[in-house]
Design a protein around this motif. Structure first.
Motif, PDB file in Angstrom:
ATOM      1  N   PRO A  43     -19.011  10.834  27.387  1.00  0.00           N
ATOM      2  CA  PRO A  43     -18.307  11.949  26.724  1.00  0.00           C
ATOM      3  C   PRO A  43     -17.013  11.505  26.054  1.00  0.00           C
ATOM      4  O   PRO A  43     -16.660  12.019  24.988  1.00  0.00           O
ATOM      5  N   ALA A  94     -26.152  13.696  23.273  1.00  0.00           N
ATOM      6  CA  ALA A  94     -25.008  13.960  24.162  1.00  0.00           C
ATOM      7  C   ALA A  94     -25.578  14.379  25.522  1.00  0.00           C
ATOM      8  O   ALA A  94     -25.894  15.543  25.749  1.00  0.00           O
ATOM      9  N   THR A  95     -25.713  13.408  26.386  1.00  0.00           N
ATOM     10  CA  THR A  95     -26.412  13.626  27.663  1.00  0.00           C
ATOM     11  C   THR A  95     -25.590  14.491  28.617  1.00  0.00           C
ATOM     12  O   THR A  95     -24.463  14.109  28.967  1.00  0.00           O
ATOM     13  N   SER A 104     -23.166   7.714  15.457  1.00  0.00           N
ATOM     14  CA  SER A 104     -22.241   6.802  16.124  1.00  0.00           C
ATOM     15  C   SER A 104     -22.461   5.393  15.595  1.00  0.00           C
ATOM     16  O   SER A 104     -23.514   5.090  15.046  1.00  0.00           O
ATOM     17  N   ASP A 118     -24.962   8.500  26.820  1.00  0.00           N
ATOM     18  CA  ASP A 118     -25.455   9.067  25.554  1.00  0.00           C
ATOM     19  C   ASP A 118     -26.393   8.054  24.901  1.00  0.00           C
ATOM     20  O   ASP A 118     -25.947   7.108  24.256  1.00  0.00           O
ATOM     21  N   SER A 146     -26.536  21.046  18.115  1.00  0.00           N
ATOM     22  CA  SER A 146     -25.318  20.238  18.363  1.00  0.00           C
ATOM     23  C   SER A 146     -25.443  19.320  19.577  1.00  0.00           C
ATOM     24  O   SER A 146     -24.471  19.105  20.298  1.00  0.00           O
ATOM     25  N   CYS A 147     -26.628  18.800  19.813  1.00  0.00           N
ATOM     26  CA  CYS A 147     -26.717  17.893  20.973  1.00  0.00           C
ATOM     27  C   CYS A 147     -26.947  16.446  20.566  1.00  0.00           C
ATOM     28  O   CYS A 147     -27.237  15.606  21.418  1.00  0.00           O
ATOM     29  N   ARG A 195     -19.427  17.937  16.674  1.00  0.00           N
ATOM     30  CA  ARG A 195     -20.750  17.358  16.382  1.00  0.00           C
ATOM     31  C   ARG A 195     -21.348  18.082  15.180  1.00  0.00           C
ATOM     32  O   ARG A 195     -21.244  19.315  15.096  1.00  0.00           O
ATOM     33  N   ARG A 237     -26.946   9.512  18.671  1.00  0.00           N
ATOM     34  CA  ARG A 237     -27.116   9.576  20.127  1.00  0.00           C
ATOM     35  C   ARG A 237     -27.272  11.002  20.610  1.00  0.00           C
ATOM     36  O   ARG A 237     -26.794  11.938  19.971  1.00  0.00           O
ATOM     37  N   PHE A 251     -25.258  13.202  17.861  1.00  0.00           N
ATOM     38  CA  PHE A 251     -24.120  12.883  16.991  1.00  0.00           C
ATOM     39  C   PHE A 251     -24.282  11.464  16.449  1.00  0.00           C
ATOM     40  O   PHE A 251     -24.871  10.601  17.110  1.00  0.00           O
ATOM     41  N   ARG A 292     -17.538  10.466  22.465  1.00  0.00           N
ATOM     42  CA  ARG A 292     -18.161  11.395  21.507  1.00  0.00           C
ATOM     43  C   ARG A 292     -17.134  11.873  20.486  1.00  0.00           C
ATOM     44  O   ARG A 292     -15.965  12.044  20.826  1.00  0.00           O
TER      45      ARG A 292
END
Ligand code: GLU
Length: 335
Positions: A133, A154-155, A105, A180, A100-101, A140, A152, A103, A136
Motif C-alpha cells: 500500500p 491493489a491487494t 506502476s 500488489d 479502481s483496484c 488510482r 498491479r 494501478f 501505491r
C-alpha cells in the motif's frame, strides 16, 4: 460461488505451458485430470499457456498436442491459445480499472520477464519484490490504458480461504506473501503489454466455462490471487483440485536438472504410452509405488481414485527411469 456454471456442463482444462515439452510431472497431473473428467463426466478443453515466454515456437505447441494424443488424451473444441485472448484480457483490465483496484506502476528490477509465470511468480521470501500500500499512487485511474510497464492489483489485506477438493481447507494471504501483484506487463521490445498469468488464467477459465481446475499444488498460493481477481470481475470461482508435485531425488520440482524427463525423449527411445501410463499408475496410488505395470489408459481411468492418491509428493528416482526404459525387464526384474 459457481451457481450459474453448475447449470452448464462441468468443464476442466489441460493448460500446458509450451516453454519446453511435457515432462513426467505434467503427464501425472494431466492423467489425473483426465481420469477425473472421464469418471465424473466433465468436458475437457485444451489451453496452451503461451503468454509465459516471449518466444513460443509453433512446433512446440504442435508437439504438445501430438504427445497428449499419443498418451490417448483428447479434448473438445478448438485449442485455445492464450495469446489470442487479448481482447478478453483487455476487457477484464477495463473492468478492474473501473473498480479502481488496479494501478500502473514501474517494473521492478527483478521483474524483467514479460509476465509473471507460475514458476517465476514471486512468493514468500521475495521481499524486495513486494509492492505494498505504501507504494501505491495516491489516486488510482478509473480507466485502463496499455501505456505503463506494469499494472498491479491493489491487494486487500485479507486472508483468502477455500476448500480444495483434494488438499482440503486452505488459507492464503496474498497481501503478505506477494503484495500488489502484476496483472499486466509490457513485453520486452514491444510497445504493448499483455496479461500476466494470474489475470489470464481466470479470464480464460471463465471464457471456457471451466468449473474444475486440476493442477499442481505449487499453485495453491496463486489461487488466493486468482480468487481475489474472480471476485472483482464478478466471475464464479471454479472448484480446485491441487495435487502434489513430482520432484527429483534432490527434493526440487522435476526440471531439466534431473535429466531428460521429457515425454518426447522417452517416446523417441521407444518407450510405449502404456509404459508411461503404468508408471503414472504407480505414482497415483493405482498400483503399489514400486510395482509399475504397463497399463492401458482406460484401465487407469477405471482404477484411479482421489481417495488413494497420496498427499505426498512423488520422488522420481533411478528405479523409475530404469523401469520406463525396460532395463529392469532386461536384467531379469532385479532392482
Ligand atoms: N500452465 C501452468 C503449468 O503448466 C498451469 C497453470 C494452471 O493450471 O493454472 O504449470
Amino acid at each position: 460461488m459457481p451457481a450459474s456454471l453448475s447449470l452448464g456442463v462441468p468443464t476442466t482444462r489441460l493448460a500446458p505451458s509450451p516453454t519446453g515439452a511435457l515432462h513426467l510431472g505434467n503427464v501425472r497431473t494431466f492423467l489425473i485430470t483426465w481420469a477425473l473428467a472421464r469418471r465424473l463426466g466433465w468436458r475437457i478443453v485444451l489451453r496452451i499457456e503461451d503468454l509465459d515466454t516471449p518466444r513460443v515456437k509453433p512446433q512446440t505447441i504442435a508437439l504438445t498436442e501430438d504427445l497428449l494424443t499419443w498418451l490417448g488424451l483428447a479434448w473438445e473444441g478448438e485449442v485455445v491459445l492464450q495469446s489470442r485472448m487479448r481482447d478478453a484480457h483487455v476487457l477484464a483490465m477495463q473492468q478492474l480499472a473501473s473498480r479502481s483496484c488496479v494501478f500502473p506502476s514501474p517494473k521492478l528490477r527483478s521483474e524483467g520477464l514479460a509476465t509473471e509465470t507460475p514458476q517465476s511468480a514471486p512468493n514468500e521470501g521475495a521481499h524486495e519484490m513486494r509492492f505494498g500500500p505504501e507504494l501505491r499512487p495516491p489516486t488510482r485511474p478509473s480507466e485502463f490504458a496499455d501505456d505503463a510497464p506494469t499494472w498491479r492489483f491493489a491487494t486487500p489485506n485479507e486472508t483468502i480461504e477455500f476448500t480444495d477438493l483434494f488438499a482440503g481447507p486452505q488459507r492464503v494471504c496474498p497481501a503478505s506473501t506477494v503484495g500488489d501483484f502484476v496483472v499486466w506487463s509490457r513485453r520486452e521490445g514491444s510497445p504493448l503489454g499483455q496479461a500476466a498469468y494470474q489475470l489470464a488464467v481466470v479470464v480464460d477459465d471463465a471464457a471456457a466455462g471451466v468449473t474444475h481446475v486440476v493442477r499442481g499444488n505449487d499453485l495453491i498460493d496463486s489461487t488466493g490471487r486468482q480468487l481475489l481477481l474472480l471476485r472483482e470481475l464478478g466471475l464464479p470461482a471454479p472448484a480446485y483440485v491441487h495435487v502434489p508435485l513430482v520432484r527429483g531425488s534432490d527434493g526440487k520440482r522435476l526440471a531439466k536438472r534431473h535429466g531428460d524427463t521429457r515425454l518426447d525423449a522417452y517416446r523417441a527411445r521407444g518407450v510405449r504410452a502404456e509404459r508411461v501410463v503404468g508408471l503414472m499408475a504407480a505414482w497415483c496410488g493405482v498400483l503399489p509405488r514400486e510395482q509399475p505395470q504397463e497399463m492401458a489408459l482406460a484401465e487407469f481411468v477405471e482404477r484411479f481414485s482421489l481417495a488413494t492418491l497420496s498427499q505426498e509428493d512423488v520422488v522420481y528416482g533411478p528405479q523409475d527411469e530404469a523401469w520406463l526404459l525396460g532395463e529392469s525387464q532386461r536384467s531379469g526384474g532385479t532392482r
